[in-house]
Motif scaffolding. Structure first.
Motif, short mmCIF file in Angstrom:
data_model
loop_
_atom_site.label_atom_id
_atom_site.label_comp_id
_atom_site.label_asym_id
_atom_site.label_seq_id
_atom_site.Cartn_x
_atom_site.Cartn_y
_atom_site.Cartn_z
N TRP A 37 -26.49 -14.53 11.43
CA TRP A 37 -25.90 -15.60 10.62
C TRP A 37 -24.38 -15.45 10.59
O TRP A 37 -23.86 -14.34 10.52
CB TRP A 37 -26.43 -15.57 9.20
CG TRP A 37 -27.81 -16.11 9.04
CD1 TRP A 37 -28.97 -15.42 9.20
CD2 TRP A 37 -28.18 -17.45 8.70
NE1 TRP A 37 -30.04 -16.25 8.97
CE2 TRP A 37 -29.58 -17.51 8.66
CE3 TRP A 37 -27.45 -18.61 8.42
CZ2 TRP A 37 -30.28 -18.68 8.36
CZ3 TRP A 37 -28.13 -19.77 8.11
CH2 TRP A 37 -29.54 -19.79 8.08
N ARG A 38 -23.70 -16.59 10.62
CA ARG A 38 -22.24 -16.55 10.52
C ARG A 38 -21.71 -17.81 9.85
O ARG A 38 -22.11 -18.91 10.21
CB ARG A 38 -21.61 -16.44 11.92
CG ARG A 38 -20.07 -16.36 11.87
CD ARG A 38 -19.48 -16.25 13.26
NE ARG A 38 -19.58 -17.50 13.98
CZ ARG A 38 -19.38 -17.63 15.30
NH1 ARG A 38 -19.09 -16.56 16.03
NH2 ARG A 38 -19.47 -18.82 15.88
N TYR A 39 -20.85 -17.61 8.87
CA TYR A 39 -20.14 -18.73 8.21
C TYR A 39 -18.68 -18.32 8.11
O TYR A 39 -18.37 -17.22 7.65
CB TYR A 39 -20.71 -18.98 6.82
CG TYR A 39 -19.87 -19.88 5.94
CD1 TYR A 39 -20.10 -21.25 5.90
CD2 TYR A 39 -18.84 -19.36 5.15
CE1 TYR A 39 -19.33 -22.09 5.09
CE2 TYR A 39 -18.06 -20.19 4.35
CZ TYR A 39 -18.31 -21.55 4.32
OH TYR A 39 -17.54 -22.36 3.53
N ARG A 40 -17.80 -19.19 8.58
CA ARG A 40 -16.37 -18.93 8.46
C ARG A 40 -15.73 -20.03 7.63
O ARG A 40 -15.98 -21.22 7.87
CB ARG A 40 -15.70 -18.93 9.84
CG ARG A 40 -16.02 -17.74 10.70
CD ARG A 40 -15.19 -17.86 11.97
NE ARG A 40 -15.62 -16.95 13.00
CZ ARG A 40 -15.56 -17.20 14.30
NH1 ARG A 40 -15.09 -18.36 14.74
NH2 ARG A 40 -15.96 -16.31 15.17
N SER A 41 -14.89 -19.62 6.66
CA SER A 41 -14.24 -20.63 5.82
C SER A 41 -13.41 -21.57 6.68
O SER A 41 -12.73 -21.15 7.62
CB SER A 41 -13.34 -19.93 4.80
OG SER A 41 -12.41 -19.08 5.45
N ALA A 93 -26.30 -19.15 -3.04
CA ALA A 93 -24.87 -19.46 -2.97
C ALA A 93 -24.43 -19.62 -1.52
O ALA A 93 -23.61 -20.50 -1.18
CB ALA A 93 -24.07 -18.35 -3.64
N PHE A 94 -24.96 -18.81 -0.65
CA PHE A 94 -24.63 -18.89 0.78
C PHE A 94 -25.12 -20.21 1.37
O PHE A 94 -24.37 -20.92 2.07
CB PHE A 94 -25.26 -17.69 1.50
CG PHE A 94 -25.10 -17.71 2.99
CD1 PHE A 94 -23.84 -17.70 3.58
CD2 PHE A 94 -26.21 -17.73 3.82
CE1 PHE A 94 -23.69 -17.72 4.96
CE2 PHE A 94 -26.07 -17.75 5.20
CZ PHE A 94 -24.81 -17.75 5.78
N ALA A 97 -22.98 -23.19 0.43
CA ALA A 97 -21.74 -23.29 1.21
C ALA A 97 -22.02 -23.79 2.63
O ALA A 97 -21.30 -24.65 3.16
CB ALA A 97 -21.05 -21.93 1.25
N PRO B 123 -17.80 -19.39 -1.77
CA PRO B 123 -17.32 -20.12 -0.58
C PRO B 123 -17.38 -21.64 -0.74
O PRO B 123 -16.52 -22.36 -0.20
CB PRO B 123 -18.25 -19.64 0.54
CG PRO B 123 -19.45 -19.07 -0.15
CD PRO B 123 -18.94 -18.54 -1.46
N PRO B 137 -8.11 -17.27 1.15
CA PRO B 137 -8.21 -16.20 2.15
C PRO B 137 -9.24 -16.54 3.23
O PRO B 137 -10.26 -17.18 2.94
CB PRO B 137 -8.66 -14.99 1.32
CG PRO B 137 -9.21 -15.54 0.06
CD PRO B 137 -8.55 -16.85 -0.19
N ASN B 138 -8.93 -16.12 4.46
CA ASN B 138 -9.92 -16.28 5.53
C ASN B 138 -11.17 -15.50 5.13
O ASN B 138 -11.08 -14.36 4.68
CB ASN B 138 -9.37 -15.75 6.85
CG ASN B 138 -8.41 -16.74 7.48
OD1 ASN B 138 -8.65 -17.94 7.47
ND2 ASN B 138 -7.30 -16.24 7.99
N THR B 139 -12.30 -16.16 5.31
CA THR B 139 -13.57 -15.60 4.82
C THR B 139 -14.61 -15.61 5.92
O THR B 139 -14.72 -16.58 6.68
CB THR B 139 -14.07 -16.44 3.63
OG1 THR B 139 -13.11 -16.38 2.57
CG2 THR B 139 -15.42 -15.94 3.11
N LEU B 140 -15.37 -14.55 5.96
CA LEU B 140 -16.52 -14.46 6.87
C LEU B 140 -17.73 -14.06 6.04
O LEU B 140 -17.66 -13.13 5.24
CB LEU B 140 -16.27 -13.39 7.95
CG LEU B 140 -17.49 -12.98 8.78
CD1 LEU B 140 -17.88 -14.08 9.76
CD2 LEU B 140 -17.23 -11.67 9.53
N ILE B 141 -18.83 -14.78 6.24
CA ILE B 141 -20.10 -14.36 5.63
C ILE B 141 -21.09 -14.19 6.77
O ILE B 141 -21.27 -15.11 7.59
CB ILE B 141 -20.62 -15.40 4.62
CG1 ILE B 141 -19.56 -15.67 3.55
CG2 ILE B 141 -21.90 -14.90 3.96
CD1 ILE B 141 -19.93 -16.77 2.57
#
Lengths: 244, 303
Positions: A37-41, A93-94, A97, B123, B137-141
């Motif tokens: 899994w990957r999420y980038r702002s 929460a994930f 987003a 996020p 801030p740059n964020t990675l999940i």
């Protein structure tokens, strides 16, 4: 298309089974405990999901049909009991987003209180119907010290809204009320309950879920997601093991 | 009528209660710990009517002009509810009916539940913050250790913290943590670029803005004292454009009261980490000598 649902949502599972060949995959909370899994702002195009044993870019899916209000402890038997409440909150929460940032259709669009549409109580559905110009019956609720028994008035008619379509309404007045309430709530998918099947029936409540086992509803949902688009090939990112 | 909903020993609620008394505003304190003595009737149709009864006091719901929430789970704060299932159910029902009332009342609610819920996903809220002009801030999940390694290589120092509203201590990711990355697979975890700078907490109350500066070397000043590190909190002024941005952000999120966490980097850039919809403002107001409780009381009294 991705169907986000609880592992115990049989209607979702059956729907996915009927349309698996058309590219429909099931995403259950267990899938969030898999590598990849990957999420980038600020970069929704980079979001990678893991569902149905595959990793793929969310924006290359045909969209997400959400039927999961939130991830709960019960969805996470694979997580240590002491950590389940925390992990459930984190996963909810994930997903909020991820779904809110998606550039593909997400129905129902998540709200901060619920991953599959508005989390309104009966009173708010009735106020919405009232604001849309439809008659409503007064709903009384109470919390009394001696008797807290609560009886919910059962519906005598229902109507299902899928986009601009209303299915199953017993008359045009209730059909119009159902569509108006759905529009007011910003819910593309809604089941509206009425106290009477006649034209004088009033809105009791609504649920942002629809009955996927009803062929008419199923067809309307598929049409809404433009299945031809959802059936396009997806990019398989790699073939590494999806651990977890 | 103003309704205060919470418990007796909640510091912000106590400060607002005192301030309301000073300005002579009428209020009804719905003390959640007194569920055993509380009853509510609510009727919703063409209008919204009903009554709260607590001991000998009554509150006409149709006359409520403003509500300040610092509420907990009533079941958890009601003495005896852990041993009396009927009492616990009654406490739940009180919460449920109050929530239904707040959803439909025309009164000013500080803050509405739907708006407050944005803080349940950092996020998600961060995307809204970015859309309103603040740097984030740059964020990675991720559940993928390789992604973390690449993110760390790109940003140098990174931190990790919870995604949800569950409070967690912000920690710097250190080389010795690498062995724990294999555990990411169980739960997506949030990493952010580390940003050096000075922390600010800005409280927005209606149109009023109160800024405090936090001088502390810890990664998370809220827990600095626990680690034996000094924290200095002092009232300060922030540039007009930052104050305006804070007002606009709070309004966009639907908050009449907000606690906004900012950091000013050495390069002069203002970053926003989070907007707290139910700030424990007394921690900052006491140290900075700012009349935040009075401002909240005036906001409520204005309806």
């Amino acid at each position: 298309m991705i169907v986000l649902a609880s592992a115990w949502d049989d209607a979702a599972r059956d729907f996915v089974a009927r349309h698996a060949l058309a590219g429909v995959s099931l995403l259950v909370p267990r899938d969030l405990s898999r590598s990849g899994w990957r999420y980038r702002s600020g970069d929704p195009a980079a979001t990678i999901m893991v569902a149905g044993g595959r990793r793929f870019l969310l924006n290359e899916s045909g969209g997400v049909l959400t039927r999961l209000p939130a991830v709960t402890d019960a969805d996470l038997p694979h997580i240590a009991a002491a950590d389940r409440a925390y992990v459930a909150a984190e996963l909810t929460a994930f997903l909020l987003a991820v779904l809110a940032s998606a550039t593909v259709p997400v129905l129902n669009a998540p709200t901060p209180q619920r991953l599959c549409g508005p989390a309104w109580q009966d009173a708010k559905w009735r106020r919405a119907a009232h604001r849309c110009g439809f008659a409503v019956k007064e709903a009384r609720s109470h919390a009394l010290i001696v008797d807290d028994a609560v009886e919910e008035e059962p519906p005598r008619a229902t109507a299902t809204v899928v986009g601009d379509t209303c299915i199953g309404a017993p008359n045009p007045v209730l059909s119009a009320a159902a569509r108006a309430v759905a529009k007011a709530a910003g819910a593309a998918l809604l089941t509206v309950e009425f106290d009477d099947p006649g034209p004088d029936g009033t809105v009791l409540r609504a649920r942002p879920l629809v009955d996927l086992s009803d062929p008419l509803v199923e067809e309307a949902v598929l049409r809404l997601f433009r299945m031809t688009d959802a059936g396009r090939p997806r990019t398989e990112l790699d073939d590494r093991s999806l651990g977890g | 009528m103003i309704v205060l909903w919470g418990v007796e020993d909640d510091a912000p609620l106590a400060v607002v209660r005192s301030a309301l008394r000073r300005i002579g505003a009428h209020f009804f304190f719905l003390d959640q710990s007194r569920s055993r003595e509380t009853e509510i009737d609510l009727a919703v149709g063409d209008g919204v009517t009903g009554e709260i009864r607590l001991g000998g006091a009554r509150c006409d719901l149709a006359s409520v002009a403003a509500i300040y929430l610092r509420c907990h789970n009533a079941r958890a704060v009601t003495p005896g509810a852990n041993r009396d299932e009927a009492l616990a159910r009654h406490a739940d029902r009180l919460d449920q009916i109050m929530s239904a009332f707040l959803d439909v009342t025309a009164a000013r609610v500080v803050n509405p539940a739907e708006a407050m819920a944005t803080n349940g996903s950092k996020p998600y809220q961060s995307a809204i913050i970015a859309a309103h002009g603040f740097a984030v801030p740059n964020t990675l999940i991720t559940t993928d250790p390789d992604e973390v390694a690449a993110f760390a290589a790109r940003h140098g120092e990174i931190i990790y913290k919870s995604i949800s509203g569950v409070r967690s201590i912000v920690n710097r990711f250190q080389p010795e943590h690498a062995g724990r990355l294999k555990d990411l697979v169980w739960c997506p975890t949030q990493f952010q670029q580390y940003l050096p700078g000075r922390d600010y907490r800005v409280h927005v109350v209606g149109d009023a803005v109160f800024a405090t500066e936090i001088v502390c070397d810890a990664d998370d000043y809220r827990y600095a004292a626990r680690r034996g590190e000094d924290v200095i909190i002092q009232a300060t002024l922030i540039p007009f454009f930052v104050a305006d941005r804070c007002r606009a952000l709070a309004a966009a999120l639907g908050f009449a009261l907000a606690g906004i966490d900012l950091r000013l980097t050495p390069q002069g850039e203002w970053y926003c980490f989070e907007v707290n919809p139910s700030p424990a403002f007394t921690y900052y107001a006491d140290a900075g000598g700012q009349p935040i409780g009075e401002a909240v009381a005036e906001l409520l009294a204005a309806g």
